[in-house]
Design an enzyme around this catalytic site. Sequence first.
Site, PDB file in Angstrom:
ATOM      1  N   LYS A  17      10.049   1.601  13.950  1.00  0.00           N
ATOM      2  CA  LYS A  17       9.005   1.458  12.751  1.00  0.00           C
ATOM      3  C   LYS A  17       9.569   0.993  11.338  1.00  0.00           C
ATOM      4  CE  LYS A  17       8.972   5.634  10.122  1.00  0.00           C
ATOM      5  NZ  LYS A  17       8.154   6.750   9.160  1.00  0.00           N
ATOM      6  N   LYS A  34      17.260  15.386  10.660  1.00  0.00           N
ATOM      7  CA  LYS A  34      17.965  14.930   9.442  1.00  0.00           C
ATOM      8  C   LYS A  34      19.211  15.800   9.344  1.00  0.00           C
ATOM      9  CE  LYS A  34      14.489  13.022   6.643  1.00  0.00           C
ATOM     10  NZ  LYS A  34      13.781  12.941   5.400  1.00  0.00           N
ATOM     11  N   LYS A  63      12.385   2.582   5.254  1.00  0.00           N
ATOM     12  CA  LYS A  63      13.200   2.612   3.894  1.00  0.00           C
ATOM     13  C   LYS A  63      14.688   2.904   4.078  1.00  0.00           C
ATOM     14  CE  LYS A  63      11.283   6.603   1.628  1.00  0.00           C
ATOM     15  NZ  LYS A  63      10.123   6.780   1.949  1.00  0.00           N
TER      16      LYS A  63
HETATM   17  P1  ATP Z   1      12.080   7.594   5.776  1.00  0.00           P
HETATM   18  O1  ATP Z   1      12.964   6.073   6.172  1.00  0.00           O
HETATM   19  O2  ATP Z   1      13.187   8.179   4.746  1.00  0.00           O
HETATM   20  O3  ATP Z   1      11.979   8.295   7.009  1.00  0.00           O
HETATM   21  P2  ATP Z   1       9.704   6.369   5.617  1.00  0.00           P
HETATM   22  O4  ATP Z   1       9.788   5.121   4.872  1.00  0.00           O
HETATM   23  O5  ATP Z   1       9.497   6.665   7.112  1.00  0.00           O
HETATM   24  O6  ATP Z   1      10.873   7.238   5.157  1.00  0.00           O
HETATM   25  P3  ATP Z   1       8.109   8.479   4.471  1.00  0.00           P
HETATM   26  O7  ATP Z   1       8.369   8.839   3.317  1.00  0.00           O
HETATM   27  O8  ATP Z   1       8.534   9.396   5.735  1.00  0.00           O
HETATM   28  O9  ATP Z   1       8.626   7.216   4.806  1.00  0.00           O
HETATM   29  O10 ATP Z   1       6.397   8.515   4.706  1.00  0.00           O
HETATM   30  C1  ATP Z   1       5.465   8.379   3.729  1.00  0.00           C
HETATM   31  C2  ATP Z   1       4.136   8.059   4.291  1.00  0.00           C
HETATM   32  O11 ATP Z   1       4.284   6.551   4.969  1.00  0.00           O
HETATM   33  C3  ATP Z   1       3.691   8.949   5.702  1.00  0.00           C
HETATM   34  O12 ATP Z   1       2.568   8.964   5.680  1.00  0.00           O
HETATM   35  C4  ATP Z   1       4.166   7.897   6.882  1.00  0.00           C
HETATM   36  O13 ATP Z   1       3.336   7.949   8.010  1.00  0.00           O
HETATM   37  C5  ATP Z   1       3.943   6.566   6.242  1.00  0.00           C
HETATM   38  N1  ATP Z   1       4.692   5.465   6.925  1.00  0.00           N
HETATM   39  C6  ATP Z   1       6.143   5.430   6.632  1.00  0.00           C
HETATM   40  N2  ATP Z   1       6.573   4.388   7.373  1.00  0.00           N
HETATM   41  C7  ATP Z   1       5.657   3.680   7.720  1.00  0.00           C
HETATM   42  C8  ATP Z   1       5.323   2.459   8.652  1.00  0.00           C
HETATM   43  N3  ATP Z   1       6.317   1.732   9.113  1.00  0.00           N
HETATM   44  N4  ATP Z   1       3.892   2.192   8.922  1.00  0.00           N
HETATM   45  C9  ATP Z   1       3.091   2.789   8.748  1.00  0.00           C
HETATM   46  N5  ATP Z   1       3.149   4.042   7.894  1.00  0.00           N
HETATM   47  C10 ATP Z   1       4.251   4.353   7.560  1.00  0.00           C
END
Ligand code: ATP
Length: 341
Positions: free
Chosen positions: A206, A124, A209
């Site tokens: 993965k 980050k 968002k």
């Molecule tokens: P960013 O894009 O800001 O990293 P993110 O979409 O990855 O955000 P987080 O807020 O970091 O989401 O994660 C919230 C929860 O959702 C965590 O428990 C994370 O493991 C889960 N999660 C996020 N993306 C995935 C994915 N693609 N598949 C499964 N679980 C996910």
Amino acid sequence: MSEEIKKTQVSERKKRIFSAIQPSGTITLGNYLGALRNWVKLQDDYDCIFAVADLHAITVRQEPKVFKQNILEAYALLLACGIDTDKSMFFIQSHVHTHAELAWLLNCYTQFGELSRMTQFKDKSQKHADNVNAGLFTYPSLMAADILLYQADLVPVGEDQRQHLELSRNIAERFNGIYGKTFTVPDAYIGTVGARVMSLQNPIKKMSKSDENVNAWVAVLDKPETIMKKFKRAVTDSDAKVCVGEGKDGINNLIGIMSAVTGKTSDEIAEEFDGKGYGDFKTAVGEAVIEELRPIQERFEKYVKDKAYLEEQYRKGAEFALKISQRTLDKAMKKIGYLPK
Ligand code: ATP
Ligand code: LTN
């Protein structure tokens, strides 16, 4: 407070789970299938505490009006996904002042070197090079405070948060080592693993968002036609056979999504689509996802309009959270040597 929660409070029969999600805009199908849907299932077997982690969210700059709306919408969406405030405690982190207070104390029991090793901090601070603030650095101490305040036994977190959880354990052990048992040392919750949903445009990454390509992710609140469009555009391969296989990351991901949503196995899905093209399959996955999300979207629309109901729920959650967390904070402060108020 429900009778059920009261009972578990007294008897401590059930193990306690804590988890939180940041209200940083869109909640994706990845968040839902990987995390939220599992939280909903855990509510019957555990004493669950969930929070919207809005204090964590300001480690990156937020626009006040949008931020305010995002916090409320995240709360409403989690309710819509099935977080049940009669079974679980569900609150907004900034409404419970003990989080910031314990985070400060824990900062003084966390080493600079430990925080420097956090991969999320390294990532980050590269991504937001113009705003490498101290909060971004000490983010894991606040997360430790969230968990330790409630003496949580288990924390369901994705792979990306494992390192932070490990640090929370180290902080708890260190504090307990100095002052005697104060905090429960939390374990990662390893249950039925949530689906790992990959990007629809680059299926070795993965679904996230923060991906600037909007076609890479599906939001839980995307309109049905948008969801269908994104699935139709999903990257696949030239093999034209619906089955799990090496080098078929796009199809593997779509099968994974289909399986998570319908409960069918990969083999059943492969059999069902034997002889059919990718076009048909993508449409079917799109339809299944639309149907899975439809009731959530309907409930969300109802909740988000009902500000009074939301307020009632998050106030109830915060009141109860404060009671429990204050006990832990008082205990920790007493051990450090602070004078009682
Ligand atoms: P960013 O894009 O800001 O990293 P993110 O979409 O990855 O955000 P987080 O807020 O970091 O989401 O994660 C919230 C929860 O959702 C965590 O428990 C994370 O493991 C889960 N999660 C996020 N993306 C995935 C994915 N693609 N598949 C499964 N679980 C996910
Ligand atoms: N950092 C987590 C959200 C989070 C959390 C927590 C998760 C804040 N506090 C305590 C588990 C336990 C994230 O960004 N996914």
